[in-house]
Design an enzyme around this catalytic site. Structure first.
Site, PDB file in Angstrom:
ATOM      1  N   PHE A  49      -4.600   4.325  -5.326  1.00 14.18           N
ATOM      2  CA  PHE A  49      -4.383   3.327  -6.374  1.00 14.18           C
ATOM      3  C   PHE A  49      -5.270   2.095  -6.213  1.00 14.18           C
ATOM      4  CE2 PHE A  49      -2.093  -0.428  -7.841  1.00 14.18           C
ATOM      5  CZ  PHE A  49      -1.847  -0.111  -9.156  1.00 14.18           C
ATOM      6  N   SER A  63       0.845  -1.186   0.000  1.00 16.43           N
ATOM      7  CA  SER A  63       0.000   0.000   0.000  1.00 16.43           C
ATOM      8  C   SER A  63       0.883   1.239   0.000  1.00 16.43           C
ATOM      9  CB  SER A  63      -0.918  -0.030   1.213  1.00 16.43           C
ATOM     10  OG  SER A  63      -0.146  -0.114   2.374  1.00 16.43           O
ATOM     11  N   LEU A  64       0.422   2.307   0.640  1.00 14.02           N
ATOM     12  CA  LEU A  64       1.110   3.598   0.600  1.00 14.02           C
ATOM     13  C   LEU A  64       1.274   4.088  -0.832  1.00 14.02           C
ATOM     14  CD1 LEU A  64       3.876   3.273   3.325  1.00 14.02           C
ATOM     15  CD2 LEU A  64       1.767   4.564   3.433  1.00 14.02           C
ATOM     16  N   CYS A  65       0.205   3.951  -1.587  1.00 19.51           N
ATOM     17  CA  CYS A  65       0.291   4.480  -2.941  1.00 19.51           C
ATOM     18  C   CYS A  65      -0.993   5.235  -3.263  1.00 19.51           C
ATOM     19  CB  CYS A  65       0.561   3.387  -3.962  1.00 19.51           C
ATOM     20  SG  CYS A  65      -0.367   1.897  -3.703  1.00 19.51           S
ATOM     21  N   GLY A  66      -1.456   6.032  -2.317  1.00 18.95           N
ATOM     22  CA  GLY A  66      -2.609   6.890  -2.554  1.00 18.95           C
ATOM     23  C   GLY A  66      -3.867   6.090  -2.830  1.00 18.95           C
TER      24      GLY A  66
END
Lengths: 295, 137
Positions: free
Chosen positions: A94, A89-92
Protein backbone atom coordinates in the site's frame (compact mmCIF):
# COMPACT_ATOMS: atom_id res chain seq x y z
CA UNK A 1 19.21 -30.78 12.19
CA UNK A 2 17.07 -28.88 14.70
CA UNK A 3 16.20 -30.71 17.86
CA UNK A 4 12.65 -31.63 18.75
CA UNK A 5 12.48 -28.86 21.26
CA UNK A 6 13.58 -26.26 18.71
CA UNK A 7 10.87 -27.41 16.35
CA UNK A 8 8.24 -27.27 19.06
CA UNK A 9 9.23 -23.72 19.92
CA UNK A 10 9.12 -22.68 16.29
CA UNK A 11 5.70 -24.22 15.73
CA UNK A 12 4.35 -22.41 18.74
CA UNK A 13 5.81 -19.11 17.63
CA UNK A 14 4.34 -19.42 14.14
CA UNK A 15 1.00 -20.35 15.69
CA UNK A 16 0.90 -17.18 17.73
CA UNK A 17 1.90 -15.14 14.69
CA UNK A 18 -1.01 -16.70 12.86
CA UNK A 19 -3.34 -15.71 15.64
CA UNK A 20 -2.19 -12.11 15.39
CA UNK A 21 -2.44 -11.90 11.61
CA UNK A 22 -5.87 -13.47 11.52
CA UNK A 23 -7.08 -11.06 14.20
CA UNK A 24 -5.65 -8.14 12.22
CA UNK A 25 -7.38 -9.43 9.14
CA UNK A 26 -10.71 -9.46 10.90
CA UNK A 27 -10.20 -6.00 12.33
CA UNK A 28 -9.30 -4.70 8.88
CA UNK A 29 -12.38 -6.37 7.40
CA UNK A 30 -14.71 -4.64 9.82
CA UNK A 31 -12.95 -1.30 9.39
CA UNK A 32 -13.14 -1.75 5.66
CA UNK A 33 -16.88 -2.18 5.81
CA UNK A 34 -17.18 1.06 7.74
CA UNK A 35 -14.80 2.88 5.42
CA UNK A 36 -16.68 1.70 2.38
CA UNK A 37 -19.96 2.88 3.83
CA UNK A 38 -18.40 6.26 4.61
CA UNK A 39 -17.09 6.53 1.07
CA UNK A 40 -20.50 5.78 -0.33
CA UNK A 41 -22.21 8.30 1.91
CA UNK A 42 -19.76 10.99 0.90
CA UNK A 43 -20.45 10.48 -2.76
CA UNK A 44 -23.71 12.51 -3.14
CA UNK A 45 -22.08 15.69 -1.89
CA UNK A 46 -19.09 15.37 -4.17
CA UNK A 47 -21.14 14.58 -7.26
CA UNK A 48 -23.54 17.45 -6.66
CA UNK A 49 -20.73 19.86 -6.03
CA UNK A 50 -19.08 18.71 -9.22
CA UNK A 51 -22.27 19.33 -11.14
CA UNK A 52 -22.62 22.85 -9.74
CA UNK A 53 -19.02 23.60 -10.55
CA UNK A 54 -19.41 22.22 -14.04
CA UNK A 55 -22.40 24.47 -14.65
CA UNK A 56 -20.72 27.54 -13.22
CA UNK A 57 -17.35 27.06 -14.79
CA UNK A 58 -18.97 26.24 -18.08
CA UNK A 59 -20.80 29.55 -18.15
CA UNK A 60 -17.73 31.49 -17.06
CA UNK A 61 -15.27 29.64 -19.27
CA UNK A 62 -12.88 31.75 -21.23
CA UNK A 63 -13.68 34.93 -19.37
CA UNK A 64 -10.88 36.87 -17.86
CA UNK A 65 -10.91 37.39 -14.14
CA UNK A 66 -11.78 33.80 -13.37
CA UNK A 67 -10.62 32.89 -9.86
CA UNK A 68 -7.02 31.79 -9.61
CA UNK A 69 -7.99 28.46 -8.12
CA UNK A 70 -9.63 27.69 -11.44
CA UNK A 71 -7.42 29.52 -13.89
CA UNK A 72 -4.10 28.97 -12.14
CA UNK A 73 -1.35 31.49 -11.60
CA UNK A 74 -0.29 31.39 -15.20
CA UNK A 75 2.99 29.75 -14.25
CA UNK A 76 3.79 26.12 -13.68
CA UNK A 77 7.22 26.25 -12.08
CA UNK A 78 6.51 25.19 -8.55
CA UNK A 79 4.61 21.99 -7.95
CA UNK A 80 3.12 20.91 -4.67
CA UNK A 81 2.42 17.22 -4.24
CA UNK A 82 0.23 16.04 -1.40
CA UNK A 83 1.18 12.43 -0.67
CA UNK A 84 -1.48 10.45 1.15
CA UNK A 85 -0.31 7.32 2.94
CA UNK A 86 -1.25 5.49 6.11
CA UNK A 87 0.07 5.84 9.65
CA UNK A 88 0.51 2.13 10.14
CA UNK A 89 2.23 -0.50 8.11
CA UNK A 90 1.53 -4.22 7.66
CA UNK A 91 -0.66 -3.50 4.72
CA UNK A 92 1.27 -5.04 1.84
CA UNK A 93 2.42 -2.76 -0.92
CA UNK A 94 0.00 0.00 0.00
CA UNK A 95 2.52 2.61 1.11
CA UNK A 96 5.42 1.47 -1.04
CA UNK A 97 3.47 1.85 -4.25
CA UNK A 98 2.54 5.43 -3.32
CA UNK A 99 6.10 6.25 -2.33
CA UNK A 100 7.48 4.73 -5.52
CA UNK A 101 5.12 6.81 -7.60
CA UNK A 102 5.93 9.92 -5.57
CA UNK A 103 9.67 9.42 -6.18
CA UNK A 104 9.08 8.92 -9.90
CA UNK A 105 6.92 12.03 -10.13
CA UNK A 106 9.37 14.16 -8.19
CA UNK A 107 12.25 12.96 -10.35
CA UNK A 108 10.33 13.64 -13.53
CA UNK A 109 9.35 17.14 -12.48
CA UNK A 110 12.84 17.97 -11.34
CA UNK A 111 14.28 16.74 -14.61
CA UNK A 112 12.12 19.19 -16.48
CA UNK A 113 13.44 21.97 -14.26
CA UNK A 114 10.49 22.45 -11.91
CA UNK A 115 10.64 23.03 -8.21
CA UNK A 116 8.83 20.44 -6.16
CA UNK A 117 7.42 20.77 -2.66
CA UNK A 118 5.86 17.97 -0.68
CA UNK A 119 3.14 17.72 1.92
CA UNK A 120 2.71 14.31 3.49
CA UNK A 121 -0.39 12.94 5.13
CA UNK A 122 0.33 9.79 7.11
CA UNK A 123 3.46 8.77 8.94
CA UNK A 124 4.65 6.00 6.62
CA UNK A 125 4.95 8.22 3.59
CA UNK A 126 6.91 10.79 5.56
CA UNK A 127 9.29 8.19 6.94
CA UNK A 128 9.97 6.61 3.58
CA UNK A 129 10.41 9.85 1.68
CA UNK A 130 12.41 11.65 4.33
CA UNK A 131 15.78 10.25 3.36
CA UNK A 132 15.70 11.29 -0.29
CA UNK A 133 13.37 14.23 -0.31
CA UNK A 134 13.37 15.51 3.25
CA UNK A 135 14.39 18.95 2.04
CA UNK A 136 11.24 19.26 -0.03
CA UNK A 137 8.85 18.80 2.86
CA UNK A 138 6.87 21.86 3.79
CA UNK A 139 4.20 20.22 5.89
CA UNK A 140 3.23 16.88 7.31
CA UNK A 141 0.15 15.47 8.98
CA UNK A 142 -0.12 12.43 11.17
CA UNK A 143 -2.97 10.59 12.81
CA UNK A 144 -5.47 12.04 10.37
CA UNK A 145 -8.77 10.25 10.76
CA UNK A 146 -7.54 8.13 13.62
CA UNK A 147 -10.90 8.29 15.33
CA UNK A 148 -13.01 8.13 12.23
CA UNK A 149 -12.38 10.62 9.49
CA UNK A 150 -14.38 13.85 9.66
CA UNK A 151 -14.80 16.53 7.09
CA UNK A 152 -13.37 19.05 9.53
CA UNK A 153 -9.93 17.46 9.31
CA UNK A 154 -10.01 17.50 5.52
CA UNK A 155 -11.09 21.14 5.60
CA UNK A 156 -8.18 22.12 7.79
CA UNK A 157 -5.75 20.57 5.35
CA UNK A 158 -7.58 22.12 2.41
CA UNK A 159 -7.54 25.58 3.95
CA UNK A 160 -3.85 25.30 4.69
CA UNK A 161 -3.19 24.43 1.07
CA UNK A 162 -5.20 27.40 -0.14
CA UNK A 163 -3.39 29.69 2.27
CA UNK A 164 -0.08 28.58 0.83
CA UNK A 165 -1.38 28.94 -2.68
CA UNK A 166 -2.52 32.48 -2.04
CA UNK A 167 0.85 33.27 -0.51
CA UNK A 168 2.30 32.26 -3.87
CA UNK A 169 4.21 29.27 -2.61
CA UNK A 170 3.31 27.09 -5.57
CA UNK A 171 1.54 27.12 -8.93
CA UNK A 172 0.18 23.63 -9.33
CA UNK A 173 -1.10 21.30 -6.65
CA UNK A 174 -1.70 17.60 -7.11
CA UNK A 175 -2.71 14.92 -4.67
CA UNK A 176 -1.32 11.39 -4.80
CA UNK A 177 -3.38 8.67 -3.16
CA UNK A 178 -4.65 5.12 -3.47
CA UNK A 179 -8.03 5.01 -5.09
CA UNK A 180 -10.26 2.21 -3.88
CA UNK A 181 -11.03 -0.15 -6.76
CA UNK A 182 -11.99 -3.26 -4.86
CA UNK A 183 -10.93 -5.04 -1.70
CA UNK A 184 -7.93 -6.55 -3.46
CA UNK A 185 -7.12 -3.75 -5.88
CA UNK A 186 -5.97 -0.23 -5.17
CA UNK A 187 -5.04 2.20 -7.86
CA UNK A 188 -2.36 4.81 -7.35
CA UNK A 189 -3.97 8.03 -8.50
CA UNK A 190 -2.47 11.41 -9.22
CA UNK A 191 -5.16 14.07 -9.22
CA UNK A 192 -4.73 17.74 -9.91
CA UNK A 193 -6.36 20.11 -7.41
CA UNK A 194 -5.06 23.53 -8.39
CA UNK A 195 -5.82 24.79 -10.98
CA UNK A 196 -8.97 22.75 -10.77
CA UNK A 197 -9.73 20.82 -13.95
CA UNK A 198 -13.31 21.59 -14.83
CA UNK A 199 -15.42 18.47 -15.08
CA UNK A 200 -16.72 18.19 -18.61
CA UNK A 201 -20.42 18.80 -18.82
CA UNK A 202 -21.73 16.48 -21.46
CA UNK A 203 -23.23 18.33 -24.33
CA UNK A 204 -26.49 16.94 -25.49
CA UNK A 205 -27.69 16.12 -21.99
CA UNK A 206 -30.33 18.17 -20.24
CA UNK A 207 -27.82 20.19 -18.27
CA UNK A 208 -26.67 22.77 -20.84
CA UNK A 209 -30.30 23.63 -21.56
CA UNK A 210 -30.83 24.37 -17.91
CA UNK A 211 -27.63 26.34 -17.65
CA UNK A 212 -28.87 29.18 -19.79
CA UNK A 213 -31.73 29.88 -17.45
CA UNK A 214 -29.92 29.67 -14.13
CA UNK A 215 -30.25 32.60 -11.79
CA UNK A 216 -27.34 33.34 -9.55
CA UNK A 217 -27.36 34.96 -6.15
CA UNK A 218 -25.29 36.97 -5.39
CA UNK A 219 -23.41 36.55 -8.69
CA UNK A 220 -21.72 33.82 -10.67
CA UNK A 221 -18.26 35.05 -9.76
CA UNK A 222 -19.03 35.35 -6.06
CA UNK A 223 -20.50 31.89 -5.87
CA UNK A 224 -17.62 30.43 -7.80
CA UNK A 225 -15.11 32.16 -5.54
CA UNK A 226 -16.91 30.64 -2.57
CA UNK A 227 -17.39 27.23 -4.11
CA UNK A 228 -13.83 26.59 -5.27
CA UNK A 229 -12.10 26.55 -1.88
CA UNK A 230 -14.82 24.32 -0.51
CA UNK A 231 -14.46 22.04 -3.46
CA UNK A 232 -10.76 21.71 -2.70
CA UNK A 233 -11.56 20.53 0.80
CA UNK A 234 -14.10 18.11 -0.62
CA UNK A 235 -11.48 16.69 -2.98
CA UNK A 236 -9.01 16.32 -0.11
CA UNK A 237 -11.72 14.62 1.92
CA UNK A 238 -12.45 12.29 -0.92
CA UNK A 239 -8.80 11.39 -1.32
CA UNK A 240 -8.52 10.67 2.40
CA UNK A 241 -11.63 8.54 2.46
CA UNK A 242 -10.54 6.55 -0.58
CA UNK A 243 -7.08 6.12 0.82
CA UNK A 244 -8.46 4.93 4.13
CA UNK A 245 -10.70 2.35 2.51
CA UNK A 246 -7.81 1.21 0.32
CA UNK A 247 -5.55 0.87 3.33
CA UNK A 248 -8.00 -1.43 5.06
CA UNK A 249 -8.49 -3.44 1.90
CA UNK A 250 -4.75 -3.78 1.40
CA UNK A 251 -4.22 -4.76 5.01
CA UNK A 252 -6.97 -7.34 4.83
CA UNK A 253 -5.43 -8.98 1.78
CA UNK A 254 -1.93 -8.84 3.21
CA UNK A 255 -3.03 -10.35 6.50
CA UNK A 256 -5.06 -13.01 4.75
CA UNK A 257 -1.94 -14.06 2.84
CA UNK A 258 0.13 -13.97 5.99
CA UNK A 259 -2.37 -16.17 7.81
CA UNK A 260 -2.35 -18.66 4.98
CA UNK A 261 1.44 -18.72 4.81
CA UNK A 262 1.63 -19.25 8.54
CA UNK A 263 -0.76 -22.19 8.21
CA UNK A 264 1.40 -23.75 5.51
CA UNK A 265 4.50 -23.25 7.59
CA UNK A 266 2.90 -24.88 10.61
CA UNK A 267 1.96 -27.87 8.48
CA UNK A 268 5.43 -28.37 7.09
CA UNK A 269 7.03 -27.84 10.49
CA UNK A 270 4.67 -30.37 12.04
CA UNK A 271 5.57 -32.93 9.40
CA UNK A 272 9.24 -32.37 10.14
CA UNK A 273 8.63 -32.60 13.86
CA UNK A 274 6.84 -35.94 13.52
CA UNK A 275 9.50 -37.36 11.21
CA UNK A 276 12.27 -36.36 13.57
CA UNK A 277 10.43 -37.81 16.51
CA UNK A 278 9.87 -41.09 14.69
CA UNK A 279 13.48 -41.27 13.58
CA UNK A 280 14.57 -40.76 17.14
CA UNK A 281 12.31 -43.53 18.40
CA UNK A 282 13.54 -45.88 15.69
CA UNK A 283 17.15 -45.17 16.60
CA UNK A 284 16.43 -45.78 20.26
CA UNK A 285 14.68 -49.04 19.49
CA UNK A 286 17.52 -50.24 17.29
CA UNK A 287 19.97 -49.40 20.01
CA UNK A 288 17.98 -51.32 22.63
CA UNK A 289 17.50 -54.36 20.37
CA UNK A 290 21.11 -54.55 19.28
CA UNK A 291 22.15 -54.09 22.90
CA UNK A 292 19.94 -57.02 23.94
CA UNK A 293 21.24 -59.20 21.09
CA UNK A 294 24.83 -58.54 22.08
CA UNK A 295 24.24 -60.10 25.51
CA UNK B 1 -51.47 22.43 -4.23
CA UNK B 2 -50.17 20.33 -7.05
CA UNK B 3 -46.72 18.81 -7.03
CA UNK B 4 -43.96 18.64 -4.50
CA UNK B 5 -40.34 19.68 -4.45
CA UNK B 6 -37.72 17.01 -4.06
CA UNK B 7 -35.64 18.39 -1.20
CA UNK B 8 -32.15 17.00 -0.74
CA UNK B 9 -29.84 18.04 2.03
CA UNK B 10 -26.30 16.71 1.76
CA UNK B 11 -23.30 17.17 3.99
CA UNK B 12 -19.82 16.05 2.97
CA UNK B 13 -20.15 13.02 5.16
CA UNK B 14 -23.58 11.84 4.08
CA UNK B 15 -26.97 12.45 2.56
CA UNK B 16 -29.10 13.80 5.39
CA UNK B 17 -32.47 14.35 3.86
CA UNK B 18 -34.09 13.34 0.61
CA UNK B 19 -37.85 13.61 0.45
CA UNK B 20 -40.55 15.27 -1.59
CA UNK B 21 -42.03 18.14 0.44
CA UNK B 22 -44.46 21.01 -0.16
CA UNK B 23 -42.10 23.93 0.37
CA UNK B 24 -38.66 24.69 1.73
CA UNK B 25 -37.55 28.08 3.02
CA UNK B 26 -33.82 28.54 2.60
CA UNK B 27 -31.67 31.28 4.17
CA UNK B 28 -30.01 32.58 1.01
CA UNK B 29 -27.14 35.01 1.28
CA UNK B 30 -29.30 37.71 -0.32
CA UNK B 31 -32.36 36.89 1.76
CA UNK B 32 -34.58 33.96 2.55
CA UNK B 33 -36.41 32.34 -0.30
CA UNK B 34 -39.06 29.69 -0.50
CA UNK B 35 -38.62 26.88 -2.97
CA UNK B 36 -41.91 25.66 -4.35
CA UNK B 37 -42.47 23.26 -7.23
CA UNK B 38 -41.65 24.83 -10.63
CA UNK B 39 -39.29 27.36 -9.07
CA UNK B 40 -37.00 28.95 -11.64
CA UNK B 41 -33.56 27.28 -11.69
CA UNK B 42 -31.15 29.15 -9.49
CA UNK B 43 -27.94 28.78 -7.60
CA UNK B 44 -27.20 30.68 -4.44
CA UNK B 45 -24.90 30.66 -1.48
CA UNK B 46 -26.40 30.48 2.00
CA UNK B 47 -25.73 32.35 5.19
CA UNK B 48 -25.75 30.49 8.51
CA UNK B 49 -29.37 30.01 9.47
CA UNK B 50 -32.29 27.68 9.59
CA UNK B 51 -33.95 25.78 6.77
CA UNK B 52 -37.69 25.36 7.28
CA UNK B 53 -39.46 22.45 5.67
CA UNK B 54 -43.18 22.99 5.13
CA UNK B 55 -45.69 20.22 4.79
CA UNK B 56 -49.36 21.16 4.30
CA UNK B 57 -48.78 24.72 5.46
CA UNK B 58 -46.94 23.94 8.70
CA UNK B 59 -43.27 23.67 9.49
CA UNK B 60 -42.48 20.01 9.95
CA UNK B 61 -38.74 20.17 10.12
CA UNK B 62 -36.22 22.85 11.02
CA UNK B 63 -32.56 22.31 10.28
CA UNK B 64 -29.69 24.57 11.21
CA UNK B 65 -27.01 24.99 8.54
CA UNK B 66 -23.68 26.75 8.89
CA UNK B 67 -23.69 28.15 5.39
CA UNK B 68 -23.32 26.35 2.10
CA UNK B 69 -25.02 26.37 -1.28
CA UNK B 70 -28.52 25.81 -2.56
CA UNK B 71 -29.37 24.79 -6.07
CA UNK B 72 -32.85 24.77 -7.54
CA UNK B 73 -33.30 22.71 -10.66
CA UNK B 74 -36.25 21.20 -12.46
CA UNK B 75 -35.89 18.11 -10.33
CA UNK B 76 -35.99 19.93 -7.01
CA UNK B 77 -33.88 21.66 -4.43
CA UNK B 78 -30.41 20.51 -3.45
CA UNK B 79 -28.69 22.01 -0.44
CA UNK B 80 -24.98 21.47 0.11
CA UNK B 81 -24.16 22.22 3.73
CA UNK B 82 -20.89 21.62 5.49
CA UNK B 83 -22.66 21.39 8.77
CA UNK B 84 -26.32 20.62 9.34
CA UNK B 85 -28.06 19.89 12.62
CA UNK B 86 -31.80 19.50 13.15
CA UNK B 87 -32.84 22.36 15.44
CA UNK B 88 -34.55 19.93 17.80
CA UNK B 89 -31.24 18.17 18.40
CA UNK B 90 -29.23 21.25 19.33
CA UNK B 91 -27.61 20.79 22.69
CA UNK B 92 -27.85 24.05 24.70
CA UNK B 93 -24.43 23.45 26.12
CA UNK B 94 -22.76 23.26 22.73
CA UNK B 95 -24.04 26.77 21.94
CA UNK B 96 -22.14 28.46 24.72
CA UNK B 97 -19.03 26.37 24.02
CA UNK B 98 -19.13 27.48 20.42
CA UNK B 99 -19.73 31.12 21.25
CA UNK B 100 -16.87 31.14 23.72
CA UNK B 101 -14.53 29.36 21.34
CA UNK B 102 -15.33 31.84 18.59
CA UNK B 103 -14.84 34.85 20.88
CA UNK B 104 -11.55 33.53 22.12
CA UNK B 105 -10.43 32.92 18.54
CA UNK B 106 -11.13 36.57 17.72
CA UNK B 107 -9.06 37.75 20.64
CA UNK B 108 -6.21 35.47 19.79
CA UNK B 109 -6.27 36.14 16.05
CA UNK B 110 -2.88 37.44 14.98
CA UNK B 111 -3.50 37.96 11.28
CA UNK B 112 -6.26 39.46 9.18
CA UNK B 113 -6.99 36.10 7.77
CA UNK B 114 -7.32 34.43 11.15
CA UNK B 115 -9.48 37.30 12.33
CA UNK B 116 -11.81 37.02 9.36
CA UNK B 117 -12.02 33.30 9.93
CA UNK B 118 -12.81 33.79 13.62
CA UNK B 119 -15.43 36.40 12.85
CA UNK B 120 -17.05 34.02 10.46
CA UNK B 121 -17.25 31.31 13.08
CA UNK B 122 -18.68 33.82 15.56
CA UNK B 123 -21.40 34.66 13.06
CA UNK B 124 -22.10 30.97 12.69
CA UNK B 125 -22.21 30.55 16.46
CA UNK B 126 -24.63 33.48 16.80
CA UNK B 127 -26.90 32.06 14.13
CA UNK B 128 -26.67 28.77 15.97
CA UNK B 129 -27.82 30.42 19.16
CA UNK B 130 -30.67 32.21 17.37
CA UNK B 131 -31.77 28.94 15.81
CA UNK B 132 -31.91 27.25 19.19
CA UNK B 133 -33.86 30.12 20.72
CA UNK B 134 -36.29 30.06 17.83
CA UNK B 135 -36.92 26.42 18.60
CA UNK B 136 -37.64 27.10 22.25
CA UNK B 137 -40.31 29.75 21.52
Amino acid sequence: MPSLKDLRVRINSVKSTRKITSAMKMVAASKLRRAQAAAEQARPYATRMERMLGNLAGSLAGQSGAPRLLAGTGGDDVHLIVVVTSDRSLCGGFNSSIVRRARATVAELQRSGKTVKLVTIGRKGRDQLKRDHGALFIDGYENVGRKGLTFGEAREIGEKIIERFEAGEFDVCTVLYNRFRSVIAQEVTLQQLIPFPVPEVETGSAVPVLKATYEYEPSEEAILADLLPRNLSVQVFRALIESFASEQGARMTAMDNATRNAGEMINSLTVRYNRTRQAQITTELTEIISGAEAL
Amino acid sequence: MAGKVQFELVSPERLLFSEPVDMVVVPGSEGDFGALPQHAPMLTSMRPGVIDVYEAGVVTNRIFVAGGFAEVTEEGLTVLAEEAIPVADIDPQSISTRLKAAERAIEEADSDRARAEAERSLAVAKAFEAAAEGAAV
